[in-house]
Write a protein that holds these residues in place. Structure first.
Motif, mmCIF file in Angstrom:
data_model
loop_
_atom_site.group_PDB
_atom_site.id
_atom_site.type_symbol
_atom_site.label_atom_id
_atom_site.label_comp_id
_atom_site.label_asym_id
_atom_site.label_seq_id
_atom_site.Cartn_x
_atom_site.Cartn_y
_atom_site.Cartn_z
ATOM 1 N N PHE A 187 1.004 -1.296 -0.240
ATOM 2 C CA PHE A 187 -0.030 0.045 0.058
ATOM 3 C C PHE A 187 0.743 1.339 -0.138
ATOM 4 O O PHE A 187 0.473 2.425 -0.088
ATOM 5 C CB PHE A 187 -0.951 0.020 1.368
ATOM 6 N N GLY A 188 2.304 1.086 -0.155
ATOM 7 C CA GLY A 188 2.999 2.304 -0.500
ATOM 8 C C GLY A 188 3.819 2.917 0.946
ATOM 9 O O GLY A 188 4.236 4.016 1.074
ATOM 10 N N THR A 189 3.410 2.261 2.076
ATOM 11 C CA THR A 189 4.219 2.680 3.395
ATOM 12 C C THR A 189 5.551 1.859 3.391
ATOM 13 O O THR A 189 5.825 0.734 3.098
ATOM 14 C CB THR A 189 3.311 2.022 4.480
ATOM 15 N N ILE A 190 6.574 3.053 3.745
ATOM 16 C CA ILE A 190 7.858 2.571 3.871
ATOM 17 C C ILE A 190 8.100 1.639 4.965
ATOM 18 O O ILE A 190 7.607 2.111 6.161
ATOM 19 C CB ILE A 190 9.073 3.708 3.857
ATOM 20 N N ILE A 191 8.659 0.289 5.001
ATOM 21 C CA ILE A 191 8.684 -0.609 5.906
ATOM 22 C C ILE A 191 10.130 -0.983 6.074
ATOM 23 O O ILE A 191 10.292 -1.723 7.357
ATOM 24 C CB ILE A 191 8.008 -1.905 5.601
ATOM 25 N N ALA A 192 11.051 -0.724 4.877
ATOM 26 C CA ALA A 192 12.506 -1.113 5.288
ATOM 27 C C ALA A 192 13.328 -0.415 4.297
ATOM 28 O O ALA A 192 12.623 0.359 3.630
ATOM 29 C CB ALA A 192 12.705 -2.572 5.106
ATOM 30 N N PHE A 193 14.459 -0.311 4.220
ATOM 31 C CA PHE A 193 15.476 -0.155 3.148
ATOM 32 C C PHE A 193 16.464 -0.866 2.874
ATOM 33 O O PHE A 193 16.798 -2.140 3.431
ATOM 34 C CB PHE A 193 16.412 0.952 3.740
ATOM 35 N N GLY A 194 16.938 -0.965 1.272
ATOM 36 C CA GLY A 194 18.068 -1.859 0.828
ATOM 37 C C GLY A 194 18.936 -0.804 0.482
ATOM 38 O O GLY A 194 18.846 0.524 0.024
ATOM 39 N N GLY A 195 20.309 -1.038 0.692
ATOM 40 C CA GLY A 195 21.299 -0.082 0.195
ATOM 41 C C GLY A 195 22.449 -0.785 -0.705
ATOM 42 O O GLY A 195 22.741 -1.841 -0.319
ATOM 43 N N ARG A 196 22.654 -0.183 -1.979
ATOM 44 C CA ARG A 196 23.690 -0.599 -2.618
ATOM 45 C C ARG A 196 24.962 0.021 -2.538
ATOM 46 O O ARG A 196 24.748 1.434 -2.645
ATOM 47 C CB ARG A 196 23.035 -0.708 -4.136
ATOM 48 N N TYR A 249 9.277 -6.209 -3.594
ATOM 49 C CA TYR A 249 9.575 -4.724 -3.959
ATOM 50 C C TYR A 249 8.736 -4.462 -4.928
ATOM 51 O O TYR A 249 8.625 -5.148 -5.969
ATOM 52 C CB TYR A 249 11.035 -4.739 -4.050
ATOM 53 N N ALA A 250 8.460 -3.354 -5.116
ATOM 54 C CA ALA A 250 7.629 -2.520 -6.166
ATOM 55 C C ALA A 250 6.062 -3.078 -6.333
ATOM 56 O O ALA A 250 5.370 -2.786 -7.272
ATOM 57 C CB ALA A 250 8.223 -2.578 -7.423
ATOM 58 N N MET A 251 5.812 -3.997 -5.203
ATOM 59 C CA MET A 251 4.249 -4.269 -5.546
ATOM 60 C C MET A 251 3.247 -3.227 -5.487
ATOM 61 O O MET A 251 2.075 -3.149 -5.887
ATOM 62 C CB MET A 251 3.997 -5.459 -4.414
ATOM 63 N N ASN A 252 3.701 -2.028 -4.679
ATOM 64 C CA ASN A 252 2.967 -0.955 -4.420
ATOM 65 C C ASN A 252 2.363 -0.316 -5.854
ATOM 66 O O ASN A 252 1.397 0.161 -6.024
ATOM 67 C CB ASN A 252 3.420 -0.126 -3.438
ATOM 68 N N PHE A 253 3.370 -0.384 -6.678
ATOM 69 C CA PHE A 253 3.011 0.155 -8.138
ATOM 70 C C PHE A 253 2.593 -0.887 -8.901
ATOM 71 O O PHE A 253 1.608 -0.654 -9.721
ATOM 72 C CB PHE A 253 4.341 0.758 -8.742
#
Ligand SMILES: [Zn+2]
Length: 651
Positions: free
Chosen positions: A212-221, A246-250
């Motif tokens: 649903f577009g809420t930030i729940i974590a991060f990935g860092g490259r 990832y990107a399921m919200n879109f």
């Protein structure tokens, strides 16, 4: 689903009458006792979608979808069960306690704090990325990867500056406490100072959103060759990587019937940028069954891209095995799985950059069905790249293992047929070997599975209010079984005879009349063990537990369970809907009752006949002691059968 109390679900079903719920989406016209309209779930010109306000259900005779108001909302809004309940509760003013157990509002408060922290962090990373000085290395990197400003903004991509405490200091100054910050998963504790420090430093930052577009974590490259290349924030009170994509919200907004699953965020982002907005990425783990479930919520077909390297190819097999096992269980999930391969071992991102989006569409279209993929895999993996010679022994092993993953005989037989010529064997021989492998595998799984099944059943019972009387009602004249088979694992059996289905339908149709002691002896109330298949047994168990005399919502409440099960391979909803409609046509309760009793006795009689047959077979090889026991059992069964016959005669 155990978290929302039953009385709340009932309240929602009572208030959210099906007519008004559906009317928000479908224009309905009354015809007879039902309302009709054009089905919102398949395209049609003449209405085959019906709503039955008396029963609180909808049913489409075109595509077969049906259920209660909650099922309708799940389907049309792509929500899961609790979400659909909350959605309806919101509209119809039913209060839903956050969860079933106390202390939970505290946890909810905690979760909100963590989500706020993650949002603040995302803003900070975004600002750093766009800072003319600090963000330059990150922007250079993004430019090299061909990420446009629009793509970067769309995905909220940021940069974590090379500083041990920049984010910590900021959030600390905003009043967040250390323990809250640590719960967010983006800080670690220094063993020297015992203070939190920033986990991500000098990395390109990808916020990970829920559906649903809420930030729940991060990935860092990493921007360069530093190791590790990727760091992901660990699971936390708001994030479990196995449950998200990832990107399921879109992707879910595309309403596409197909989802594409790639391995990394960069691939997913590149795919979106190239117009494949139905792409998601697994989050650094092997694909899980909850991720598959999530896909099934939004799509009918999933196309997987696995990395061409060794690790990627191993992951592909693991994922395929897991998915086949999962789909072979009685999950009610209906989804096609395909595996695609980018030519020349490139990753999708690279391929699109070189060959363009059109060529990539072709790659997606050429994706292979699971069984074809496995056939190809077995062949390629066991062919010598130099001589082109096939290692027949290994090929046979692989083919039989892969074939054993299919529970669908058609797929299995296709695989056997296609591989037989290379094995110099008949299709039948290959197929029997596959079946043998499957049996061995089933046996290995047996203990684990029967434990899980038991637990699931217990949980199902635990959270419902067990009506003691019915749950424990035992026909006193039915003798206890003496000869018991050792429980072995088998697939959930969904078979049922016509009489069993009708019997259950009459019970549903009678509703509270069944509880009326004037009409019904307790021992004439159906029991799970009256039925031969697991599905009806389970449904009857549930029926007895939720059966409380409130007929208005009885069918709608049962309907929840129908939608997840099959009977004789058909959706249980379809089968039961027709059967109950027929039962409802009985002119009065007395006729209905007599039909019910006649069916009950017939069903019980045929159960006894089956047991008799089994005992007779046993008798052949039994020792003297056992013979004695079996004969005793046979005599009591025969007596019981006589008493049933007399009862049928009395009707
Ligand atoms: Zn339909």
């Amino acid at each position: 689903m155990g978290l929302i109390p039953d009385n709340v679900i009932d309240e929602v079903l009572t208030r959210a009458d099906i007519e008004s719920v559906v009317s928000r989406y479908v224009l309905l016209k009354r015809q007879g006792s039902n309302l009709w309209g054009l089905c919102p779930f398949h395209s049609e010109k003449t209405p085959s979608f019906s709503v039955n306000p008396a029963k609180g259900i909808f049913k489409c005779f075109g595509c077969g979808k049906g259920g209660n108001a909650i099922n309708f909302i799940m389907e049309i809004e792509h929500l899961n069960y609790p979400e659909a309940i909350r959605h309806l509760a919101g509209i119809y003013g039913v209060e839903v306690p956050e969860t079933g157990y106390s202390g939970d509002s505290v946890q909810k408060e905690e979760k909100n704090r963590v989500k706020d922290i993650l949002k603040e962090a995302a803003k900070f990373y975004y600002k750093s990325f766009n800072d003319p000085v600090i963000g330059k290395p990150a922007r250079d990197y993004a430019a090299r990867r061909g990420l446009s400003k629009q793509t970067l903004d769309n995905f909220g991509i940021g940069y974590s500056p090379i500083n041990w405490t920049a984010l910590y200091d900021l959030l600390n100054s905003k009043g967040y406490k250390d323990d809250e910050l640590l719960k967010s998963g983006i800080f670690a504790v220094s063993s020297k100072t015992n203070k939190p420090y920033d986990l991500f430093r000098g990395r390109l930052m990808f916020p990970i959103f829920d559906s649903f577009g809420t930030i729940i974590a991060f990935g860092g490259r990493a921007l360069g060759d530093e190791k590790p290349k990727y760091i992901n924030s660990p699971d936390s009170i708001v994030y479990n990587k196995q449950n998200h994509l990832y990107a399921m919200n879109f992707a879910r907004k595309e309403q596409s019937k197909q989802l594409i699953v790639v391995e990394g965020y960069m691939d997913a982002i590149a795919m979106h940028a190239a117009g494949f907005k139905n792409t998601v990425a697994a989050l650094g783990t092997s694909f899980t069954d909850s991720q598959l479930k999530l896909c099934a919520r939004y799509a009918e077909e999933v196309v997987f891209f696995f990395d061409a390297d060794n690790a990627g190819q191993k992951a592909a097999l693991r994922a395929v095995k897991m998915m086949m096992e999962y789909l072979n269980k009685l999950t009610g999930i209906n989804i096609r799985i395909k595996i695609a391969k980018v030519p020349d071992g490139k990753d999708p991102d690279e391929f699109i950059r070189v060959n363009g989006a059109d060529k990539f569409s072709e790659v997606v279209r050429n994706a292979l069905y699971v069984e074809d993929y496995l056939l190809e895999r077995a062949k390629n993996d066991n062919t010598d790249p130099v001589t082109g010679e096939l290692d027949r022994g290994r090929y046979q092993q692989d083919i039989c293992v892969y074939g054993s993953w299919m529970n669908d005989e058609i797929k299995m037989s296709r695989m056997a047929g296609a591989s037989a010529p290379f094995l110099g064997a008949t299709q039948q021989a290959v197929m029997s070997q596959m079946i043998r492998f499957r049996q061995i595998e089933d046996k290995k799984q047996s203990q684990v599975n029967s434990r899980t099944l038991d637990r699931e059943r217990r949980e199902n019972l635990d959270h419902r209010n067990v009506s003691e009387e019915f749950a424990t009602a035992k026909d006193d004249s039915m003798p206890e079984e003496v000869v018991s088979e050792k429980p072995v694992f088998r697939k959930v059996i969904d078979t049922a005879t016509k009489e069993e289905i009708d019997l259950f339908a009459y019970a549903l149709s009678l509703g509270s009349a069944l509880a009326d002691k004037k009409h019904f002896d307790t021992k004439n109330v159906i029991r799970p063990d009256d039925f031969s298949g697991d599905t009806l047994r389970e449904l009857v168990r549930i029926f007895l537990n939720i059966f409380d005399g409130r007929d208005e919502t009885l069918y709608a409440r049962m309907s929840d369970y129908f939608s997840r099960l099959t009977i004789n391979g058909q959706p249980a909803e379809d089968i039961m809907f027709r059967a109950v409609e027929a039962a409802d046509k009985s002119p009065d309760v007395r006729v209905k009752r007599d039909m019910y009793l006649a069916l009950l006795f017939k069903v019980r009689e045929s159960r006894i006949r089956l047991e008799e047959e089994m005992l007779m077979n046993k008798l052949v090889n039994a020792g003297p002691d056992e013979k004695e026991k079996i004969n005793g059992r046979l005599r009591s069964l025969s007596d019981y059968k006589m008493s049933l016959r007399n009862k049928i005669g009395d009707l």
